[in-house]
Every structure is written in C-alpha cells, then in structure tokens.
Design an enzyme around this catalytic site. Sequence first.
Site, PDB file in Angstrom:
ATOM      1  N   LYS A 263       9.367  23.085 -13.910  1.00 53.36           N
ATOM      2  CA  LYS A 263       7.911  21.959 -13.258  1.00 53.36           C
ATOM      3  C   LYS A 263       7.685  22.332 -12.054  1.00 53.36           C
ATOM      4  CE  LYS A 263       7.020  16.901 -14.812  1.00 53.36           C
ATOM      5  NZ  LYS A 263       6.839  15.921 -15.287  1.00 53.36           N
TER       6      LYS A 263
ATOM      7  N   GLU B  60      -2.876  17.945 -12.740  1.00 51.54           N
ATOM      8  CA  GLU B  60      -2.772  18.419 -13.827  1.00 51.54           C
ATOM      9  C   GLU B  60      -4.691  18.649 -13.731  1.00 51.54           C
ATOM     10  OE1 GLU B  60      -1.111  16.944 -17.252  1.00 51.54           O
ATOM     11  OE2 GLU B  60      -2.372  16.992 -18.421  1.00 51.54           O
TER      12      GLU B  60
ATOM     13  N   GLU C 183      12.741  19.335 -23.743  1.00 49.77           N
ATOM     14  CA  GLU C 183      11.991  19.425 -22.935  1.00 49.77           C
ATOM     15  C   GLU C 183      12.259  20.761 -22.046  1.00 49.77           C
ATOM     16  OE1 GLU C 183       8.837  18.224 -22.426  1.00 49.77           O
ATOM     17  OE2 GLU C 183       9.171  15.791 -23.301  1.00 49.77           O
TER      18      GLU C 183
ATOM     19  N   ASN D 233       2.737  20.254 -21.651  1.00 50.21           N
ATOM     20  CA  ASN D 233       1.814  19.809 -22.795  1.00 50.21           C
ATOM     21  C   ASN D 233       2.478  20.193 -24.174  1.00 50.21           C
ATOM     22  OD1 ASN D 233       1.069  17.433 -21.558  1.00 50.21           O
ATOM     23  ND2 ASN D 233      -0.654  18.396 -21.032  1.00 50.21           N
TER      24      ASN D 233
ATOM     25  N   HIS E 137       3.644  18.641 -27.211  1.00 51.81           N
ATOM     26  CA  HIS E 137       2.235  17.351 -26.903  1.00 51.81           C
ATOM     27  C   HIS E 137       1.626  16.901 -28.069  1.00 51.81           C
ATOM     28  CE1 HIS E 137       5.946  17.347 -23.658  1.00 51.81           C
ATOM     29  NE2 HIS E 137       5.665  16.004 -24.083  1.00 51.81           N
TER      30      HIS E 137
ATOM     31  N   ARG F  41       0.206  -1.246  -0.068  1.00 52.55           N
ATOM     32  CA  ARG F  41       0.220  -0.399  -0.247  1.00 52.55           C
ATOM     33  C   ARG F  41       0.450   1.600  -0.252  1.00 52.55           C
ATOM     34  NH1 ARG F  41      -3.611  -3.045   3.569  1.00 52.55           N
ATOM     35  NH2 ARG F  41      -5.342  -3.723   2.512  1.00 52.55           N
TER      36      ARG F  41
ATOM     37  N   LYS G 137       3.914  11.874 -11.200  1.00 54.93           N
ATOM     38  CA  LYS G 137       3.391  10.348 -12.451  1.00 54.93           C
ATOM     39  C   LYS G 137       4.097   9.818 -12.397  1.00 54.93           C
ATOM     40  CE  LYS G 137       0.973  14.205 -15.392  1.00 54.93           C
ATOM     41  NZ  LYS G 137       0.299  14.499 -16.606  1.00 54.93           N
TER      42      LYS G 137
ATOM     43  N   ARG H 152      -0.856  22.876 -14.753  1.00 50.05           N
ATOM     44  CA  ARG H 152      -0.205  21.710 -15.866  1.00 50.05           C
ATOM     45  C   ARG H 152      -0.477  21.545 -16.606  1.00 50.05           C
ATOM     46  NH1 ARG H 152       1.201  16.279 -11.771  1.00 50.05           N
ATOM     47  NH2 ARG H 152       3.201  15.536 -13.119  1.00 50.05           N
TER      48      ARG H 152
ATOM     49  N   HIS I  28       2.550  14.023 -29.984  1.00 48.42           N
ATOM     50  CA  HIS I  28       1.667  12.340 -29.655  1.00 48.42           C
ATOM     51  C   HIS I  28       1.093  11.682 -30.890  1.00 48.42           C
ATOM     52  CE1 HIS I  28       1.049  13.292 -24.980  1.00 48.42           C
ATOM     53  NE2 HIS I  28       1.805  12.553 -25.350  1.00 48.42           N
TER      54      HIS I  28
ATOM     55  N   HIS J  76       9.994   9.706 -28.711  1.00 48.56           N
ATOM     56  CA  HIS J  76       9.431  10.872 -27.666  1.00 48.56           C
ATOM     57  C   HIS J  76       9.808  12.467 -27.949  1.00 48.56           C
ATOM     58  CE1 HIS J  76       6.031  12.711 -25.034  1.00 48.56           C
ATOM     59  NE2 HIS J  76       6.884  13.528 -24.283  1.00 48.56           N
TER      60      HIS J  76
HETATM   61  P1  NAD Z   1      14.536   5.504 -20.996  1.00 44.39           P
HETATM   62  O1  NAD Z   1      14.328   5.278 -20.165  1.00 44.39           O
HETATM   63  O2  NAD Z   1      14.296   4.142 -22.055  1.00 44.39           O
HETATM   64  O3  NAD Z   1      16.046   5.352 -21.819  1.00 44.39           O
HETATM   65  C1  NAD Z   1      16.424   6.211 -22.078  1.00 44.39           C
HETATM   66  C2  NAD Z   1      17.613   5.085 -22.688  1.00 44.39           C
HETATM   67  O4  NAD Z   1      18.633   6.088 -22.079  1.00 44.39           O
HETATM   68  C3  NAD Z   1      17.092   3.528 -22.292  1.00 44.39           C
HETATM   69  O5  NAD Z   1      17.920   2.870 -23.690  1.00 44.39           O
HETATM   70  C4  NAD Z   1      18.607   3.858 -20.860  1.00 44.39           C
HETATM   71  O6  NAD Z   1      19.220   2.305 -20.864  1.00 44.39           O
HETATM   72  C5  NAD Z   1      19.360   4.276 -21.929  1.00 44.39           C
HETATM   73  N1  NAD Z   1      20.360   4.870 -20.538  1.00 44.39           N
HETATM   74  C6  NAD Z   1      19.281   5.984 -19.577  1.00 44.39           C
HETATM   75  N2  NAD Z   1      20.368   6.144 -18.606  1.00 44.39           N
HETATM   76  C7  NAD Z   1      21.673   6.107 -19.478  1.00 44.39           C
HETATM   77  C8  NAD Z   1      22.927   6.738 -19.229  1.00 44.39           C
HETATM   78  N3  NAD Z   1      22.904   7.434 -18.007  1.00 44.39           N
HETATM   79  N4  NAD Z   1      24.031   6.512 -19.996  1.00 44.39           N
HETATM   80  C9  NAD Z   1      23.776   5.381 -21.023  1.00 44.39           C
HETATM   81  N5  NAD Z   1      22.246   5.467 -21.482  1.00 44.39           N
HETATM   82  C10 NAD Z   1      21.315   5.124 -20.443  1.00 44.39           C
HETATM   83  O7  NAD Z   1      13.806   6.667 -21.915  1.00 44.39           O
HETATM   84  P2  NAD Z   1      13.331   8.094 -20.902  1.00 44.39           P
HETATM   85  O8  NAD Z   1      13.946   8.747 -22.449  1.00 44.39           O
HETATM   86  O9  NAD Z   1      14.179   8.645 -19.865  1.00 44.39           O
HETATM   87  O10 NAD Z   1      12.079   8.036 -20.153  1.00 44.39           O
HETATM   88  C11 NAD Z   1      11.721   7.832 -21.265  1.00 44.39           C
HETATM   89  C12 NAD Z   1       9.986   7.495 -20.272  1.00 44.39           C
HETATM   90  O11 NAD Z   1       9.757   8.422 -19.644  1.00 44.39           O
HETATM   91  C13 NAD Z   1       8.703   7.278 -20.911  1.00 44.39           C
HETATM   92  O12 NAD Z   1       8.122   5.735 -20.692  1.00 44.39           O
HETATM   93  C14 NAD Z   1       7.706   8.479 -20.516  1.00 44.39           C
HETATM   94  O13 NAD Z   1       5.931   7.740 -20.976  1.00 44.39           O
HETATM   95  C15 NAD Z   1       8.027   7.931 -19.968  1.00 44.39           C
HETATM   96  N6  NAD Z   1       8.318   9.616 -19.267  1.00 44.39           N
HETATM   97  C16 NAD Z   1       7.073   9.838 -17.925  1.00 44.39           C
HETATM   98  C17 NAD Z   1       6.766  11.540 -17.878  1.00 44.39           C
HETATM   99  C18 NAD Z   1       6.567  11.618 -15.700  1.00 44.39           C
HETATM  100  O14 NAD Z   1       6.052  12.304 -16.056  1.00 44.39           O
HETATM  101  N7  NAD Z   1       6.364  10.208 -15.050  1.00 44.39           N
HETATM  102  C19 NAD Z   1       7.241  12.452 -18.511  1.00 44.39           C
HETATM  103  C20 NAD Z   1       8.214  12.147 -18.997  1.00 44.39           C
HETATM  104  C21 NAD Z   1       8.287  10.949 -20.052  1.00 44.39           C
HETATM  105 MG    MG Z   2       6.841  14.475 -22.919  1.00 43.61          MG
END
Ligand code: NAD
Ligand code: MG
Length: 381
Positions: A238, A248, A196, A256, A259, A132, A154, A252, A263, A277
């Site tokens: 942020k 949101e 971003e 986007n 986006h 929980r 999030k 917030r 998207h 992305h």
């Molecule tokens: P990711 O976590 O897939 O990382 C991208 C790639 O980089 C992966 O292959 C990872 O293994 C590699 N990597 C990570 N750190 C590294 C480092 N220091 N050195 C070498 N390689 C490294 O992707 P991301 O772009 O970090 O995140 C994308 C995700 O985030 C999506 O699922 C998206 O939905 C989510 N997201 C969430 C929010 C939120 O508010 N929670 C906001 C934006 C995006």
């Molecule tokens: Mg984004």
Amino acid sequence: MTIPVSTDVSAVSRVPVSLGERSYEIVIGDDLLSQAGTYLKPILRSSRVAILTDENVAPLHLERLTKSLGEVGIDHISIILPAGESSKSLATYEKVMDQLLEAKIQRDEALIALGGGVIGDLTGFAASTLRRGIDFIQIPTTLLSQVDSSVGGKTGINAPQGKNLIGAFYQPKLVLADVGLLSSLPKRELLAGYAEVVKYGLLGDFDFFGWLEANGPAIIQGDITARIKAVEKSVKAKAAIVAQDEREGGVRALLNLGHTFGHALEAETGYGPYLNHGEAVAIGIIMAAELSVKMGLLSGQEGNRIHSHFQSVGLPQKVPNIVGLSWQSDRLLDHMRQDKKVSAGKLTFILLKAIGNAFTTQDVAVPDVLDVLTIELSSAN
Ligand code: NAD
Ligand code: MG
C-alpha cells in the site's frame, strides 16, 4: 563496552511511507503497545496527547498505552466512543471537537487513534481540522486497520448522503501496528482484514499470494511471526502505491480490487450486520475474478486457485442468504452506477490478467457483468 542487544529487535519491522515532508514510518511488531511511549516520545512536539478509542478496545488495551506514555512523562486525556460505524458521524465529530477544545488541546499536541478503521478515520479527520491541523498517530487494533486504513492518509466521516463523503487527505506522523492486539479480535473481524491482505497479493504480488497460500491458515490461527510478515508485506504494497499516487489519480485505484462489486453488495444489504466490508470485498474479489475469467483475461486455473485459497482460510465466496432480501443482478448494477468511481457514466473495474497482475478498465460489456452477477447470486449460501 558491550552494546546491549534487544532480543526482539529482529521481530520489529519498519516500513517507510515516502511522501516528502509528509513522510512517516509504519512500525510493525508484537507488544508494541507496551513500548508506545518510547516510540512516540521522539515524534511528539509536546508532552500531552489526546487518545481516541472505542468502548470495545478501551477495556482491553487502553491502560497499557497510558502506562507506557506515563513512563516517558507524556500526559494524556482519553475519549472513549461507542464502537461501530455510527461513530464516524458529524454528531460524534462535533462531540469530539468539543471535548478536545474543552481540554485545551493545543496545536503542538497530538491525537492518538487507538482502534480500528472507524477510530482511525475519525481521529485523522479531527486532527486535520482541530486548530487547522495537529499531529496524529495511528495505533490500529484491527487487521483491516493495520493493513489498510491506517496507511495512506485518507481520513473522514460519513454523511447522511453516503460513506466517507466528508474528509481529508491527512497523513499520520507514525503508525504503530502491534499484531499482538489482534489476539482479542473476533474471528469475523480478522477475516474481514484478511480479505484486504489477499487483495495485495492478487493485485500485484504473485509471490506474496503463494506465500499466503502456504501461511494463510497460520495467520488466521494466530501465528505472530506470520502475522507480522503479512502486515509488513501488505503495508509495503500500500505504501508503494500511495507514494506514487497519494490522491488517487491513477495507480491507487488498483487498491479497489473487489470493491466495485463489494460496495454494491454493501449498499444492497444496507451496510447492515449481514455483510461487513471485508466480507463484501472477498465476494467482490471472487466476482472480479469470475468476470476476468469470463472475459478471457484470467485462466480458469488461476480462478480456481483463488477459490481454493479463500476456502482454505474461510473467506466467504458467495453472498449470504438474507431473509427479506432477494438478490438481483440489475439492482447491484444500479448500485455500481452510483459508485463514486463512475466517471462520465462509465463503470470502472479492476480486473485480473493473472494472479499478481491487476489493471483498471472501463472496457467491460454490461451483459458480461450481469451474467457473472446472475451466476454468483444464484448460488447464495
Ligand atoms: P472498526 O473500527 O469498527 O472495528 C471493528 C470492530 O472490532 C469494532 O467493534 C471494534 O470495537 C472492534 N475492535 C477493534 N480492535 C479490537 C481488538 N483489538 N480486539 C477486539 N475488538 C476490537 O472497523 P474496521 O474494520 O477496523 O474499520 C472499518 C472502517 O475503516 C470503515 O469505516 C471504513 O470506511 C474504514 N476504512 C478506511 C480506509 C482508509 O483508507 N482510511 C480504508 C479501509 C477502510
Ligand atoms: Mg476496503
């Protein structure tokens, strides 16, 4: 008595996220991972943690974290998951929960996310539901996760029906953003995060955009001081928005920017390898800017300034040519209509009145959207 002065203390920046009893701090600096134990010790309620990370990050950075935890007497277990979006799944979530319960991770213990947004979102969601809800700490390792996903609470995983459909708002206890970790990040991932970063300047901070114009290339090339400042400014932006609107309901939504279009581009390319992305958001920001210019909201001169900045850092501005895909404006419009931001059948756009001044509107004529899409898609790279 002389008071010891740490030489690099000035390089560490702390940004508070003010959410009442869910408040926490984002610490930004270089080589924080080697000092993680020192930062975590006062936060943790017991002396054991479970670290979740991925197969790319583990060989590069996990050992420094576990060594630092060991130095302050914190035990750990590590769970290393396949890299990539596919780990944000129910199947992986189930495996992770199974491993955490097998290891008897207790309510007063904590999870640590060491990775990008995929690991952060999954770990946060696991933490929100394990027994929980147990504490979790974000150690984001991509630029995107440092400036965006690790902040704001999030968390979640993807469902077969769509992205991020299963999740929770659940805040971490601490975010450690070590910009030194970005030196191992592939350039394409770095640029995805930079999209971003520039978004924060465009949506609400004209001076920050100006600073990025001067410093963007240095940030991309690896200047540590510039990276710390870029992450700091981004998370401050942020955090300020999240503090006003955690779930949101209003402001917030400005986050986007780019986006709605982005998207749709991601959906059309099937979330595949052609467009990540951040790239979709970059092109989406250009589309939002062009729509703003077309509607007479943003001056053409400011529109050009955005194009020039994207050019100078290497952000994409045009959709890529993809074999077997014929870009069509009406198909993108269809995707936008499926977007979760659609309410009462009306599309919501974040548009620009100026650089640093974004606003939310549903008052957009569909033919204008189609015109902008047609122009932007006609010149695919
Ligand atoms: P990711 O976590 O897939 O990382 C991208 C790639 O980089 C992966 O292959 C990872 O293994 C590699 N990597 C990570 N750190 C590294 C480092 N220091 N050195 C070498 N390689 C490294 O992707 P991301 O772009 O970090 O995140 C994308 C995700 O985030 C999506 O699922 C998206 O939905 C989510 N997201 C969430 C929010 C939120 O508010 N929670 C906001 C934006 C995006
Ligand atoms: Mg984004």
